[in-house]
Design a protein around this motif. Sequence first.
Motif, PDB file in Angstrom:
ATOM      1  N   ARG A  33      46.744  42.418  32.395  1.00 14.78           N
ATOM      2  CA  ARG A  33      47.435  42.774  31.144  1.00 14.78           C
ATOM      3  C   ARG A  33      48.042  44.168  31.193  1.00 14.78           C
ATOM      4  NH1 ARG A  33      42.543  41.813  27.148  1.00 14.78           N
ATOM      5  NH2 ARG A  33      41.554  42.839  28.938  1.00 14.78           N
ATOM      6  N   VAL A  34      47.384  45.105  31.895  1.00 14.25           N
ATOM      7  CA  VAL A  34      47.910  46.481  31.935  1.00 14.25           C
ATOM      8  C   VAL A  34      48.897  46.672  33.075  1.00 14.25           C
ATOM      9  CG1 VAL A  34      45.793  47.375  30.886  1.00 14.25           C
ATOM     10  CG2 VAL A  34      46.010  47.361  33.364  1.00 14.25           C
ATOM     11  N   HIS A  35      49.103  45.612  33.864  1.00 10.88           N
ATOM     12  CA  HIS A  35      50.054  45.694  34.980  1.00 10.88           C
ATOM     13  C   HIS A  35      51.253  44.777  34.765  1.00 10.88           C
ATOM     14  CE1 HIS A  35      47.485  48.094  37.702  1.00 10.88           C
ATOM     15  NE2 HIS A  35      46.472  47.424  37.168  1.00 10.88           N
ATOM     16  N   LEU A  36      51.481  44.355  33.522  1.00  7.18           N
ATOM     17  CA  LEU A  36      52.550  43.407  33.252  1.00  7.18           C
ATOM     18  C   LEU A  36      53.930  43.944  33.611  1.00  7.18           C
ATOM     19  CD1 LEU A  36      51.344  41.872  29.874  1.00  7.18           C
ATOM     20  CD2 LEU A  36      51.547  40.710  32.071  1.00  7.18           C
ATOM     21  N   GLN A  37      54.099  45.260  33.613  1.00  6.11           N
ATOM     22  CA  GLN A  37      55.405  45.836  33.945  1.00  6.11           C
ATOM     23  C   GLN A  37      55.599  45.997  35.447  1.00  6.11           C
ATOM     24  OE1 GLN A  37      57.494  46.028  31.396  1.00  6.11           O
ATOM     25  NE2 GLN A  37      55.726  45.327  30.183  1.00  6.11           N
ATOM     26  N   ASP A  38      54.516  45.759  36.214  1.00  2.61           N
ATOM     27  CA  ASP A  38      54.646  45.849  37.669  1.00  2.61           C
ATOM     28  C   ASP A  38      55.424  44.655  38.198  1.00  2.61           C
ATOM     29  OD1 ASP A  38      53.032  48.030  37.363  1.00  2.61           O
ATOM     30  OD2 ASP A  38      51.228  47.083  38.186  1.00  2.61           O
ATOM     31  N   GLN A  39      55.886  44.764  39.415  1.00  5.89           N
ATOM     32  CA  GLN A  39      56.502  43.620  40.066  1.00  5.89           C
ATOM     33  C   GLN A  39      55.472  42.496  40.175  1.00  5.89           C
ATOM     34  OE1 GLN A  39      57.953  44.473  43.992  1.00  5.89           O
ATOM     35  NE2 GLN A  39      58.908  42.466  44.270  1.00  5.89           N
ATOM     36  N   GLY A  40      55.849  41.305  39.745  1.00  4.47           N
ATOM     37  CA  GLY A  40      54.908  40.193  39.752  1.00  4.47           C
ATOM     38  C   GLY A  40      54.226  39.979  38.419  1.00  4.47           C
ATOM     39  N   GLN A  41      54.633  40.714  37.391  1.00  5.75           N
ATOM     40  CA  GLN A  41      54.093  40.567  36.033  1.00  5.75           C
ATOM     41  C   GLN A  41      52.566  40.632  35.985  1.00  5.75           C
ATOM     42  OE1 GLN A  41      56.172  37.994  33.150  1.00  5.75           O
ATOM     43  NE2 GLN A  41      57.194  37.060  34.911  1.00  5.75           N
ATOM     44  N   GLY A  42      52.031  41.612  36.666  1.00  2.94           N
ATOM     45  CA  GLY A  42      50.596  41.852  36.590  1.00  2.94           C
ATOM     46  C   GLY A  42      49.763  41.066  37.579  1.00  2.94           C
ATOM     47  N   SER A  43      50.389  40.192  38.362  1.00  2.00           N
ATOM     48  CA  SER A  43      49.635  39.362  39.299  1.00  2.00           C
ATOM     49  C   SER A  43      49.435  40.078  40.625  1.00  2.00           C
ATOM     50  CB  SER A  43      50.362  38.032  39.531  1.00  2.00           C
ATOM     51  OG  SER A  43      51.636  38.256  40.103  1.00  2.00           O
ATOM     52  N   VAL A  44      48.539  39.510  41.444  1.00  4.85           N
ATOM     53  CA  VAL A  44      48.287  40.047  42.779  1.00  4.85           C
ATOM     54  C   VAL A  44      48.449  38.916  43.799  1.00  4.85           C
ATOM     55  CG1 VAL A  44      46.680  41.795  41.910  1.00  4.85           C
ATOM     56  CG2 VAL A  44      45.793  39.600  42.709  1.00  4.85           C
ATOM     57  N   PRO A  45      48.780  39.217  45.049  1.00  8.61           N
ATOM     58  CA  PRO A  45      48.935  38.162  46.064  1.00  8.61           C
ATOM     59  C   PRO A  45      47.599  37.477  46.359  1.00  8.61           C
ATOM     60  CG  PRO A  45      49.915  40.240  46.788  1.00  8.61           C
ATOM     61  CD  PRO A  45      49.095  40.552  45.583  1.00  8.61           C
ATOM     62  N   ARG A  46      47.668  36.189  46.659  1.00 15.79           N
ATOM     63  CA  ARG A  46      46.456  35.477  47.063  1.00 15.79           C
ATOM     64  C   ARG A  46      45.802  36.144  48.278  1.00 15.79           C
ATOM     65  NH1 ARG A  46      45.110  30.226  45.665  1.00 15.79           N
ATOM     66  NH2 ARG A  46      46.439  29.201  44.111  1.00 15.79           N
ATOM     67  N   SER A  47      46.621  36.709  49.139  1.00 15.41           N
ATOM     68  CA  SER A  47      46.108  37.322  50.371  1.00 15.41           C
ATOM     69  C   SER A  47      45.245  38.544  50.102  1.00 15.41           C
ATOM     70  CB  SER A  47      47.270  37.716  51.287  1.00 15.41           C
ATOM     71  OG  SER A  47      48.146  38.612  50.627  1.00 15.41           O
ATOM     72  N   SER A  48      45.266  39.071  48.871  1.00 17.15           N
ATOM     73  CA  SER A  48      44.450  40.243  48.550  1.00 17.15           C
ATOM     74  C   SER A  48      42.992  39.882  48.284  1.00 17.15           C
ATOM     75  CB  SER A  48      45.023  40.967  47.323  1.00 17.15           C
ATOM     76  OG  SER A  48      44.910  40.161  46.165  1.00 17.15           O
ATOM     77  N   VAL A  49      42.712  38.579  48.123  1.00  8.97           N
ATOM     78  CA  VAL A  49      41.342  38.124  47.842  1.00  8.97           C
ATOM     79  C   VAL A  49      40.539  38.049  49.131  1.00  8.97           C
ATOM     80  CG1 VAL A  49      39.944  36.194  47.012  1.00  8.97           C
ATOM     81  CG2 VAL A  49      42.019  36.844  45.784  1.00  8.97           C
ATOM     82  N   THR A  50      39.343  38.607  49.107  1.00  9.08           N
ATOM     83  CA  THR A  50      38.462  38.577  50.280  1.00  9.08           C
ATOM     84  C   THR A  50      37.234  37.701  50.080  1.00  9.08           C
ATOM     85  OG1 THR A  50      37.307  40.563  49.501  1.00  9.08           O
ATOM     86  CG2 THR A  50      39.166  40.893  51.016  1.00  9.08           C
ATOM     87  N   ALA A  51      36.846  37.464  48.826  1.00  4.75           N
ATOM     88  CA  ALA A  51      35.615  36.702  48.595  1.00  4.75           C
ATOM     89  C   ALA A  51      35.575  36.166  47.166  1.00  4.75           C
ATOM     90  CB  ALA A  51      34.387  37.579  48.853  1.00  4.75           C
ATOM     91  N   ARG A  52      34.705  35.165  46.963  1.00  4.13           N
ATOM     92  CA  ARG A  52      34.514  34.558  45.641  1.00  4.13           C
ATOM     93  C   ARG A  52      33.041  34.689  45.253  1.00  4.13           C
ATOM     94  NH1 ARG A  52      36.849  29.218  46.022  1.00  4.13           N
ATOM     95  NH2 ARG A  52      35.088  28.757  47.395  1.00  4.13           N
ATOM     96  N   VAL A  53      32.762  35.212  44.080  1.00  4.14           N
ATOM     97  CA  VAL A  53      31.383  35.462  43.643  1.00  4.14           C
ATOM     98  C   VAL A  53      30.693  34.130  43.320  1.00  4.14           C
ATOM     99  CG1 VAL A  53      29.937  36.555  41.897  1.00  4.14           C
ATOM    100  CG2 VAL A  53      31.974  37.736  42.757  1.00  4.14           C
ATOM    101  N   ASP A  54      29.550  33.913  43.957  1.00  2.00           N
ATOM    102  CA  ASP A  54      28.772  32.687  43.762  1.00  2.00           C
ATOM    103  C   ASP A  54      27.514  32.911  42.936  1.00  2.00           C
ATOM    104  OD1 ASP A  54      30.197  30.607  44.790  1.00  2.00           O
ATOM    105  OD2 ASP A  54      29.048  30.402  46.639  1.00  2.00           O
TER     106      ASP A  54
END
Length: 255
Positions: free
Chosen positions: A160-181
């Motif tokens: 929400r605070v990055h909506l003005q960034d390129q990508g409308q606040g989203s991040v690339p899938r490649s930036s994910v390293t792990a999923r919390v279990d």
Amino acid sequence: MTGSVAGRTNGGHGRLGRVLSGLAVAVGCVLFLGGFAWGAVEYLPYTVPTDSMDPTVKAGDRVLAQRISGDQVRRGDVVVFKDAEWGDMPMVKRVVGVGGDKVACCDAEGRLTVDGKAVEEPYVGRTPGGLASTTRFGATVPKGQLFLLGDERGGSLDSRVHLQDQGQGSVPRSSVTARVDAVAWPPSGMVGRPAAFAALPGGVSEPGPVRLLVGAVVLGALLILGGAAYEPVARRLGGARRTGRTGGEVPTGAR
């Protein structure tokens, strides 16, 4: 003659017991050490630095995050990621939108919507008025990107605070390293997959193998303890049986 046969029988039972106890210890060691080794390969321990994911995960909690690639991420996953525009440090947030989704808040009942469909979010911390977000927003997630929110919607610094960034606040899938279990410490159990996202295209991700890992370690420990305890327990029981047969005392004439 009878005593001799009984002795041979007891000796046979004793040897079998020792073989089985040794086998139990060996299998237990494989499960115990194998479980830890598997966990070290599969999982990344991570200490959560802020309360942005409260109440699901609190500041200081130690979590187990399964190592995954970005293309394995599904809506509802709580992921560990790092992105230069977000401070270039590991962060933990929940994925609420993937490439092509139109994510918005809030509808007439204060809920988050994905492609116009309301999403029930029981994991979200309380906000004024019970809204899914303290600020209204809308964004279309670019292909190959993820839209991320914290569960503590009143103070989380997220997409929400990055909506003005390129990508409308989203991040690339490649930036994910792990999923919390799971939250390992303090012990709080598994971090579930939200049912509300299951009806959307792609569904939700399957739980990781953390339950199997814990089960292997616990079973291994029990087998090791049980196998190691056999010999002293067998000696004690054997001594008790011999004492019972002689009446507990040596006859006077035999001294």
